[in-house]
Motif scaffolding. Structure first.
Motif, PDB file in Angstrom:
ATOM      1  N   UNK A  86      25.520  48.367  19.423  1.00 12.36           N
ATOM      2  CA  UNK A  86      26.176  49.244  21.465  1.00 12.36           C
ATOM      3  C   UNK A  86      25.198  48.737  22.235  1.00 12.36           C
ATOM      4  N   UNK A  87      26.045  47.955  23.428  1.00 12.79           N
ATOM      5  CA  UNK A  87      25.257  47.942  24.016  1.00 12.79           C
ATOM      6  C   UNK A  87      26.298  48.349  25.585  1.00 12.79           C
ATOM      7  N   UNK A  88      25.442  48.299  26.920  1.00 15.77           N
ATOM      8  CA  UNK A  88      25.878  48.773  27.760  1.00 15.77           C
ATOM      9  C   UNK A  88      25.858  47.300  29.180  1.00 15.77           C
ATOM     10  N   UNK A  89      26.502  46.819  30.040  1.00 18.06           N
ATOM     11  CA  UNK A  89      26.543  45.843  30.286  1.00 18.06           C
ATOM     12  C   UNK A  89      25.272  46.108  31.837  1.00 18.06           C
ATOM     13  N   UNK A  90      24.763  45.499  32.458  1.00 21.69           N
ATOM     14  CA  UNK A  90      23.470  45.309  33.222  1.00 21.69           C
ATOM     15  C   UNK A  90      24.460  45.606  35.190  1.00 21.69           C
ATOM     16  N   UNK A  91      25.634  45.560  34.754  1.00 27.89           N
ATOM     17  CA  UNK A  91      25.939  45.411  36.016  1.00 27.89           C
ATOM     18  C   UNK A  91      27.145  46.584  36.139  1.00 27.89           C
ATOM     19  N   UNK A  92      27.361  47.200  37.210  1.00 30.05           N
ATOM     20  CA  UNK A  92      28.974  48.222  37.080  1.00 30.05           C
ATOM     21  C   UNK A  92      30.164  47.308  37.767  1.00 30.05           C
ATOM     22  N   UNK A  93      31.346  47.086  36.457  1.00 25.25           N
ATOM     23  CA  UNK A  93      32.154  46.168  37.862  1.00 25.25           C
ATOM     24  C   UNK A  93      33.569  47.387  37.406  1.00 25.25           C
ATOM     25  N   UNK A  94      34.392  47.609  37.884  1.00 25.29           N
ATOM     26  CA  UNK A  94      35.574  48.428  38.504  1.00 25.29           C
ATOM     27  C   UNK A  94      36.164  47.969  37.756  1.00 25.29           C
ATOM     28  N   UNK A  95      37.415  48.330  36.289  1.00 27.65           N
ATOM     29  CA  UNK A  95      37.601  48.071  35.385  1.00 27.65           C
ATOM     30  C   UNK A  95      38.978  48.494  35.224  1.00 27.65           C
ATOM     31  N   UNK A  96      39.586  49.205  36.455  1.00 30.53           N
ATOM     32  CA  UNK A  96      41.090  49.232  36.383  1.00 30.53           C
ATOM     33  C   UNK A  96      41.426  51.094  36.658  1.00 30.53           C
ATOM     34  N   UNK A  97      42.550  52.005  37.182  1.00 28.74           N
ATOM     35  CA  UNK A  97      42.574  53.025  36.582  1.00 28.74           C
ATOM     36  C   UNK A  97      42.100  53.208  34.517  1.00 28.74           C
ATOM     37  N   UNK A  98      41.808  54.633  34.135  1.00 23.21           N
ATOM     38  CA  UNK A  98      41.615  54.738  33.051  1.00 23.21           C
ATOM     39  C   UNK A  98      43.420  54.839  32.125  1.00 23.21           C
ATOM     40  N   UNK A  99      43.300  55.135  30.850  1.00 19.79           N
ATOM     41  CA  UNK A  99      44.550  54.392  30.204  1.00 19.79           C
ATOM     42  C   UNK A  99      45.415  55.855  30.496  1.00 19.79           C
TER      43      UNK A  99
END
Length: 510
Positions: A86-99
């Motif tokens: 399980x890995x987490x990204x090094x940057x934050x990116x907006x991924x759109x509205x929650x499902x």
């Protein structure tokens, strides 16, 4: 500083020394993910020393992880060989509205706020920033008033402003508190002199009243700044709000005053009866939806219930004293005023409190009857039977039974607790709608949080003074900042136009 910049730009440039390993779980800078379970189980301290609290804990507790609710609060240091990485990204990116929000039809695609919500918030801001023009003829408004300044009337201040619900002339202003710079609504009672300080006893009880459907009372004071002895009530200010009378009955005239007619029930004089005014021209073909009436009913009964439980009574439950904000949010306004104005007329507080609470229920019945018939004339004694027939033909029996019960509450000695079960399972519908609205607001907040982060990033990059010419490597920390800054502000497109000029041209087409 580059360290400050890193907090916004994806939590900084990836640095191997700042990576944390919890067993098989790879987590970036702890500051980037505040809700990662066990983020402080192990980390690299500022001096480069590796700290593993989970190992220390196992040494002192026999290797048993602490648990909250039966689940370990950090990732275990030893996982099975079949566990996936399980890995987490090094940057934050907006991924759109929650499902759970993306499927709603009211969700707008894109990265900006929904236009309807934006327009509503802008209108509130404009209303909150209103002021008295220097060319205005309203010279009787003082510049400062007992710790408040920038007074601006929220309703007409001329002679046409009649006595209204309280039996005396009142005027409402918007003013800014000098101490905390918060805007409040000041309601002035013209020409009123307090006979005793004991009349302010109920004010302390009203100050403790905090409910989402009640406009809170903050303080009461007397003043001579208007040229007479005036009593001023300070309530919370809700910019852009309008009264229920104006919103549904288009009766601005009754907000400006007018005599209060006798109650249509039994001919007794009541401060809750509807103010006079031209009834709405609506007919039974343009009645309000029943779910909207139930939404109003649930909010009003919740506010009345909270007030009665505190040993108080509204005593100003009138369509001209109920504020509506947004689409369906109601708030009871002007609470506590009648308790001060009629203090000398209170020989037996206990007995009168019960009577006032029964009058509140009757007033609530009059409001629901007017909303169901879409006319204030429905409360007249000669129209009452016809109004109930209209409700019988157009709405469910539950709504009719509730209105009849409220209108007869004074004779049957009912309380608000007896009324609540009649609403039944419709409370659940109101809760569901509130939760959906909360999900939508969180989705909008998520977008604006990302937009704010990007703005802070561009603002910080914009103030960095980077000379023209080739990139000069000063140190490993500044090279990436120079590259990003030049990419954002000095890049050229294929046909020779820079990115910043293209953005400016789209922002200002002229």
């Amino acid at each position: 500083r580059s360290s400050d910049l890193g907090r916004d730009y994806g939590q900084g440039v990836p640095n191997p020394s700042s990576q944390n390993v919890y067993g098989r779980v790879k987590v970036p800078n702890p500051g980037a993910h505040a809700f990662v379970p066990g983020m402080y189980a192990s980390y690299n301290s500022p001096d480069g020393t590796y700290v593993n609290h989970s190992e220390n804990y196992h040494q002192h507790s026999g290797g048993q992880p602490d648990a909250m609710g039966g689940a370990p609060y950090y990732y275990p240091t030893h996982t099975s060989s079949s566990a996936a990485m399980v890995a987490f990204p090094d940057v934050r990116v907006y991924t759109g509205p929650p499902s759970h929000v993306a499927h709603l039809t009211s969700t707008q695609t894109g990265y900006g706020m929904v236009e309807e919500l934006r327009h509503d918030l802008i209108q509130r801001q404009i209303a909150g920033q209103s002021y008295v023009s220097s060319s205005s003829e309203m010279t009787d408004i003082p510049q400062e008033l007992e710790g408040y300044h920038s007074l601006c009337p929220l309703e007409p201040t001329g002679k046409e402003n009649g006595v209204g619900v309280f039996g005396c002339k009142t005027t409402c202003y918007k003013a800014i508190n000098t101490k905390n710079s918060v805007t409040y609504a000041l309601r002035r009672i013209h020409g009123f002199r307090l006979s005793s300080a004991r009349s302010l006893q109920r004010v302390e009880q009203w100050k403790k009243m905090n409910h989402p459907n009640v406009v809170s009372l903050r303080e009461v004071f007397t003043t001579k700044h208007f040229g007479d002895h005036s009593l001023v009530f300070t309530h919370d200010y809700h910019p852009g709000a309008e009264t229920l009378a104006n919103h549904h009955f288009n009766l601005r005239s009754i907000q400006q005053g007018g005599p209060t007619p006798p109650s249509s029930m039994g001919g007794a004089r009541s401060s809750h009866s509807f103010s006079s005014g031209t009834p709405s021209t609506s007919t039974t073909t343009s009645l309000l939806p029943e779910n909207l009436i139930w939404t109003y009913c649930i909010q009003l009964t919740a506010a009345v219930k909270a007030i009665h439980e505190q040993g108080l009574a509204v005593r100003a439950l009138d369509v001209t004293k109920i504020l509506i904000t947004g689409k369906t949010r109601l708030r009871l306004n002007c609470v506590g005023i009648m308790d001060v104005l009629t203090f000398n007329q209170t020989p037996g507080p206990g007995a009168l409190l019960v009577r006032h609470q029964h009058e509140d229920l009757m007033a609530l019945g009059h409001i629901l009857l007017a909303l169901a018939c879409n006319s204030l004339a429905a409360n007249r004694q000669d129209q009452l039977h016809k109004s109930l027939e209209t409700i019988t033909l157009s709405y469910s029996p539950d709504l009719k039974n509730l209105i009849v019960c409220l209108l007869s509450s004074q004779q049957s000695m009912r309380t608000i607790a007896d009324i609540m079960p009649m609403i039944g399972a419709r409370f659940y519908t109101q809760i569901e709608n509130s939760l959906v609205q909360s999900d939508l607001m969180e989705a909008e907040l998520l977008k604006e949080m990302e937009n704010g982060r990007l703005f802070r990033l561009l603002a910080k990059l914009g103030v960095i003074n980077i000379p023209n010419g080739p990139v000069v490597v000063r140190n490993g920390r500044s090279i990436s900042i120079e590259i990003i800054s030049r990419l954002s502000f000095s890049s050229s497109l294929g046909y020779g136009s820079s990115v910043d000029r293209l953005i400016a041209r789209h922002a200002n087409p002229q």
